[in-house]
Design a protein around this motif. Structure first.
Motif, PDB file in Angstrom:
ATOM      1  N   GLU A 142       0.834  -1.194   0.000  1.00 11.93           N
ATOM      2  CA  GLU A 142       0.000   0.000   0.000  1.00 11.93           C
ATOM      3  C   GLU A 142       0.877   1.256   0.000  1.00 11.93           C
ATOM      4  O   GLU A 142       2.032   1.206   0.409  1.00 11.93           O
ATOM      5  CB  GLU A 142      -0.924   0.007   1.225  1.00 11.93           C
ATOM      6  N   GLY A 167       1.906   1.902  -4.076  1.00  4.75           N
ATOM      7  CA  GLY A 167       2.585   0.780  -3.439  1.00  4.75           C
ATOM      8  C   GLY A 167       2.989  -0.270  -4.443  1.00  4.75           C
ATOM      9  O   GLY A 167       2.887  -0.079  -5.658  1.00  4.75           O
ATOM     10  N   SER A 172      -3.198  -0.367  -5.089  1.00  5.03           N
ATOM     11  CA  SER A 172      -2.827   0.895  -4.440  1.00  5.03           C
ATOM     12  C   SER A 172      -3.217   2.109  -5.276  1.00  5.03           C
ATOM     13  O   SER A 172      -3.287   3.224  -4.752  1.00  5.03           O
ATOM     14  CB  SER A 172      -1.323   0.917  -4.142  1.00  5.03           C
TER      15      SER A 172
END
Length: 217
Positions: A142, A167, A172
């Motif tokens: 993330e 991420g 993400s």
């Protein structure tokens, strides 16, 4: 190529690599996967001459795909390989100097703003964008919560677009899109994707198409 203007878009960060030819193939595949706004090509710790050769190989691929090629490194290399712009990962003075020297003929943006005061000072230099996070900051699936918070605050307060580092997981992109930031940067999530870079870019765009909030006109 024209991309979706009403939602968060992808920015790719080329990973560190030994073989420039192999890297060019992977980047070319990524760019076939769908919409990419720009590609940042970092110098990392490569010597200027070797980096210039690598950049000369990669920049045309990016431009032929309709994306902007941005060099994070020596400004002389940026000019020699005819890149579209330069990414300044250094301090405020370096960013302000680059804006004064290279705009409007080149895109100039930068980052390393880890808190609001520094971000606002960088914004006063009037760059084309501000980057929240580190170019190699995708160490977790993330995005870093601090970068998300800065991106949300910036997107609500300032008209200059921002890029937030995502991420190592494709999902993400949605966490970044939800902040209202204009761009999400990906590296490992694309270039280390088990199904290949083209599939990764296609999947990331599909997620954004389906679930990312739309900007107001």
């Amino acid at each position: 190529m024209t991309g979706p203007e009403d939602r968060c878009r992808l920015v790719l960060i080329v990973p560190q690599g030994e073989d420039a030819e192999a890297q060019a193939k992977i980047l070319g595949d990524a760019l076939k996967g769908g919409d990419v706004a720009s590609v940042i090509i970092p110098q990392y710790d490569e010597e200027d001459g070797a980096f210039q050769k690598r950049a000369a190989l990669l920049v045309p691929l990016v431009q032929e795909a309709g994306a902007a090629a941005l060099i994070a490194g020596d400004s002389r290399v940026t000019g020699r390989v005819k890149a579209d712009g330069i990414h300044i990962a250094g301090n405020l003075a370096a960013l302000a100097e680059a804006v004064e020297k290279f705009t409007p003929k080149m895109i100039v943006g930068g980052g390393n703003a880890t808190e609001r005061h520094t971000a606002l000072e960088m914004g006063d230099a009037n760059p084309d964008y501000l980057f929240f996070g580190k170019l190699d900051g995708d160490i977790k699936p993330e995005p870093h919560p601090k970068n998300l918070a800065l991106g949300r605050w910036w997107a609500e307060m300032v008209e200059i677009p921002c890029i937030v580092m995502g991420g190592s997981d494709l999902a993400s992109v949605l966490a970044v899109a939800d902040t209202g930031s204009e761009f999400v940067a990906l590296c490992k999530a694309v270039f280390a994707h088990p199904a290949g870079a083209a599939v990764a870019v296609a999947e990331a765009n599909a997620l954004l198409d389906e679930k990312a909030p739309r900007f107001e006109a």
